[in-house]
Design an enzyme around this catalytic site. Structure first.
Site, PDB file in Angstrom:
ATOM      1  N   PRO A  88     -19.772   9.760 -13.509  1.00  0.00           N
ATOM      2  CA  PRO A  88     -18.241  10.042 -13.774  1.00  0.00           C
ATOM      3  C   PRO A  88     -17.778  11.538 -13.147  1.00  0.00           C
ATOM      4  O   PRO A  88     -16.780  11.908 -13.117  1.00  0.00           O
ATOM      5  CB  PRO A  88     -17.829   9.832 -15.123  1.00  0.00           C
ATOM      6  CG  PRO A  88     -19.021   9.698 -16.064  1.00  0.00           C
ATOM      7  CD  PRO A  88     -20.075   9.419 -15.036  1.00  0.00           C
ATOM      8  N   GLU A 115     -25.472   7.751 -22.925  1.00  0.00           N
ATOM      9  CA  GLU A 115     -25.000   9.025 -22.767  1.00  0.00           C
ATOM     10  C   GLU A 115     -25.086   9.658 -21.262  1.00  0.00           C
ATOM     11  O   GLU A 115     -24.825  10.804 -20.945  1.00  0.00           O
ATOM     12  CB  GLU A 115     -25.377  10.211 -23.716  1.00  0.00           C
ATOM     13  CG  GLU A 115     -24.567  10.186 -25.257  1.00  0.00           C
ATOM     14  CD  GLU A 115     -23.176  10.208 -24.916  1.00  0.00           C
ATOM     15  OE1 GLU A 115     -22.722  11.236 -24.227  1.00  0.00           O
ATOM     16  OE2 GLU A 115     -22.413   9.361 -25.275  1.00  0.00           O
ATOM     17  N   ARG A 153     -18.908  -3.286   3.821  1.00  0.00           N
ATOM     18  CA  ARG A 153     -17.617  -3.754   4.779  1.00  0.00           C
ATOM     19  C   ARG A 153     -17.437  -2.768   5.868  1.00  0.00           C
ATOM     20  O   ARG A 153     -16.694  -3.182   7.004  1.00  0.00           O
ATOM     21  CB  ARG A 153     -16.227  -4.268   4.083  1.00  0.00           C
ATOM     22  CG  ARG A 153     -15.720  -3.039   3.510  1.00  0.00           C
ATOM     23  CD  ARG A 153     -14.432  -3.691   2.532  1.00  0.00           C
ATOM     24  NE  ARG A 153     -13.489  -4.497   3.104  1.00  0.00           N
ATOM     25  CZ  ARG A 153     -12.730  -3.959   3.742  1.00  0.00           C
ATOM     26  NH1 ARG A 153     -12.450  -2.864   4.014  1.00  0.00           N
ATOM     27  NH2 ARG A 153     -11.832  -4.988   4.425  1.00  0.00           N
ATOM     28  N   ASP A 168      -7.343  -0.978   7.781  1.00  0.00           N
ATOM     29  CA  ASP A 168      -7.073  -0.869   6.502  1.00  0.00           C
ATOM     30  C   ASP A 168      -6.117   0.226   5.911  1.00  0.00           C
ATOM     31  O   ASP A 168      -6.210   1.395   6.522  1.00  0.00           O
ATOM     32  CB  ASP A 168      -8.390  -0.986   5.936  1.00  0.00           C
ATOM     33  CG  ASP A 168      -8.829  -2.490   5.695  1.00  0.00           C
ATOM     34  OD1 ASP A 168      -8.018  -3.120   5.600  1.00  0.00           O
ATOM     35  OD2 ASP A 168     -10.108  -2.713   5.281  1.00  0.00           O
TER      36      ASP A 168
HETATM   37  C1  LIG Z   1     -20.979   6.253 -20.603  1.00  0.00           C
HETATM   38  S1  LIG Z   1     -21.212   6.923 -19.299  1.00  0.00           S
HETATM   39  C2  LIG Z   1     -22.046   8.605 -19.619  1.00  0.00           C
HETATM   40  C3  LIG Z   1     -20.677   9.535 -19.484  1.00  0.00           C
HETATM   41  C4  LIG Z   1     -21.362  10.870 -19.700  1.00  0.00           C
HETATM   42  N1  LIG Z   1     -21.647  10.961 -21.371  1.00  0.00           N
HETATM   43  C5  LIG Z   1     -20.247  11.801 -19.496  1.00  0.00           C
HETATM   44  O1  LIG Z   1     -19.303  11.920 -20.467  1.00  0.00           O
HETATM   45  O2  LIG Z   1     -20.274  12.230 -18.457  1.00  0.00           O
HETATM   46  C6  LIG Z   1     -22.696   5.987 -18.877  1.00  0.00           C
HETATM   47  C7  LIG Z   1     -23.240   5.967 -17.398  1.00  0.00           C
HETATM   48  O3  LIG Z   1     -22.106   5.237 -16.699  1.00  0.00           O
HETATM   49  C8  LIG Z   1     -22.142   5.414 -15.370  1.00  0.00           C
HETATM   50  N2  LIG Z   1     -20.546   5.778 -15.214  1.00  0.00           N
HETATM   51  C9  LIG Z   1     -19.702   5.900 -16.015  1.00  0.00           C
HETATM   52  N3  LIG Z   1     -18.450   5.985 -15.604  1.00  0.00           N
HETATM   53  C10 LIG Z   1     -18.432   6.480 -14.135  1.00  0.00           C
HETATM   54  C11 LIG Z   1     -17.786   6.432 -13.129  1.00  0.00           C
HETATM   55  N4  LIG Z   1     -16.404   6.675 -13.346  1.00  0.00           N
HETATM   56  N5  LIG Z   1     -18.233   6.392 -12.031  1.00  0.00           N
HETATM   57  C12 LIG Z   1     -19.610   6.294 -11.773  1.00  0.00           C
HETATM   58  N6  LIG Z   1     -20.503   5.989 -12.653  1.00  0.00           N
HETATM   59  C13 LIG Z   1     -19.820   6.050 -13.951  1.00  0.00           C
HETATM   60  C14 LIG Z   1     -22.997   6.578 -15.222  1.00  0.00           C
HETATM   61  O4  LIG Z   1     -23.917   6.106 -14.584  1.00  0.00           O
HETATM   62  C15 LIG Z   1     -23.419   7.006 -16.664  1.00  0.00           C
HETATM   63  O5  LIG Z   1     -24.371   7.727 -16.797  1.00  0.00           O
END
Ligand SMILES: C[S@@+](CC[C@H](N)C(=O)[O-])C[C@H]1O[C@@H](n2cnc3c(N)ncnc32)[C@H](O)[C@@H]1O
Length: 364
Positions: A88, A115, A153, A168
């Site tokens: 994220p 995490e 796509r 698109d």
């Molecule tokens: C619970 S999340 C970890 C978040 C992390 N503790 C933080 O606060 O940045 C677990 C995993 O979900 C994936 N993930 C969660 N949200 C995401 C997003 N918006 N985009 C891409 N991957 C995401 C990532 O691979 C991440 O390592």
């Protein structure tokens, strides 16, 4: 294109990747996606992929040694592959990113859980980070799936008609609405123009709808939409008008709002408050001469007999937005305007100007 997804839940992908256009793309050999179980690279009886965080705190962290082995094995299998960590905290996935990644021959997606991954994975083992939006998922798998779908796509042959990808949403603002049979359902009618066979009128309507939606729903995209070549010129605006003009300019994706002010003292005062989009210039004729020769549409002060109906002019303008300048207020500049249609006089007040712009770009 070869795609490997490193995950502790490889079965997550089996059903979705076999369905619809992605499934067909795989059958045709256009894209080959395989999910690899991260635990295959873990050692020990329980094959742990995570451990407690240094310094304490909630949750578990995915181990760097396991990820290193998995990523290095994927790089050996797919030489030159681009390795993407789903997080994220990364830049957000958009059409440009999807297009760029679609040009790679191989991709490896790393899906975190818990995490997230040990920071050394993020820092040293991957080529880029990618997020699918400002929200936190429980794992990277849904994010990888969304990215794979958006990228696939873009690959030639995956979508039947290339035209549908090229037009698109996000190519130039938001796409126009679409309808299919029946022409009426519960009293909700399909717009008349789509039922006739006038292709030029249909194209006009679609373009206006697309501009209107973009201005209304995603003004942040409007500058990139087709309207961005439209310039608005205003004669001697009142000072209070500058701010709403700038706001309208941004909302409708106007290229520039030219405020032509004859009096030098007023001009100086207005320049102090004008922003980037609003240019305060000298007399209008001179200001327009300095700008590229473009279509000029003059917004007359008073309605005259024989003027085309608003909707027709708006349609013509929306279709001709490529480099149009709309002049509002006062007499038309003599030479430039001779061949251009006069617009209805209901735009004689500042408020009416905005109503007019709103109608022009929303097609109402
Ligand atoms: C619970 S999340 C970890 C978040 C992390 N503790 C933080 O606060 O940045 C677990 C995993 O979900 C994936 N993930 C969660 N949200 C995401 C997003 N918006 N985009 C891409 N991957 C995401 C990532 O691979 C991440 O390592």
């Amino acid at each position: 294109m070869n795609i490997r997804v490193l995950t502790i839940f490889p079965t997550f992908f089996s059903s979705c990747l076999g369905e619809g256009l992605l499934g067909k793309a795989a059958d045709k050999g256009l894209v080959n996606v395989a999910a690899v179980n991260l635990r295959d690279y873990a050692t020990g009886r329980h094959r742990p992929v995570d451990d407690v965080p240094y310094g304490g705190g909630a949750g578990m962290v995915m181990k760097v040694d396991v990820w290193a082995k998995a990523i290095e094995a994927a790089r050996r299998e797919l030489p030159g592959a681009r390795v993407v960590l789903l997080t994220p905290q990364g830049p957000k996935l958009d059409e440009q990113t999807a297009l760029r990644l679609a040009r790679e021959t191989s991709l490896v997606f790393c899906c975190g859980r818990y995490e997230g991954v040990d920071e050394r994975v993020a820092e040293h083992l991957v080529d880029e980070w990618l997020s699918i939006g400002d929200f936190v998922l429980t794992g990277g798998e849904p994010a990888a799936l969304a990215a794979i779908d958006a990228i696939a796509r873009k690959l030639p042959g995956v979508i039947g008609k290339a035209e549908s990808v090229e037009t698109d949403t996000f190519t130039a603002g938001l796409k126009h609405p679409a309808y299919t049979r029946p022409p009426e359902f519960r009293g909700w009618r399909v717009p008349e123009v789509l039922l006739g066979g006038n292709h030029a009128a249909i194209e006009d309507w679609r373009r206006r709808e697309s501009l209107a939606r973009t201005a209304r729903l995603r003004p942040d995209l409007a500058a990139g939409a087709a309207a961005s070549r439209v310039r608005l010129a205003v004669r001697d605006p009142e000072p209070w008008l500058l701010e709403p003009l700038a706001a309208a300019g941004r909302a409708y994706g106007l290229r520039e709002v030219v405020c032509a002010v004859v009096d030098p003292d007023r001009r100086r005062a207005l320049r102090e408050t004008a922003g980037d989009l609003v240019k305060v210039t000298g007399p209008l004729d001179a200001a327009l001469r300095k700008r590229p020769k473009e279509r000029l549409f003059h917004l007359a002060d008073r309605p005259g007999p024989g003027q085309a109906p608003l909707a027709e002019i708006a349609a013509r303008l929306a279709a001709a937005t490529d480099g149009a300048t709309i002049v509002w207020g006062g007499e038309p500049p003599r030479k430039a305007v001779s061949a251009a249609p006069a617009l209805p006089g209901e735009a004689a007040s500042p408020l009416a100007l905005f109503v007019w712009l709103e109608r022009l770009f929303s097609g109402r």
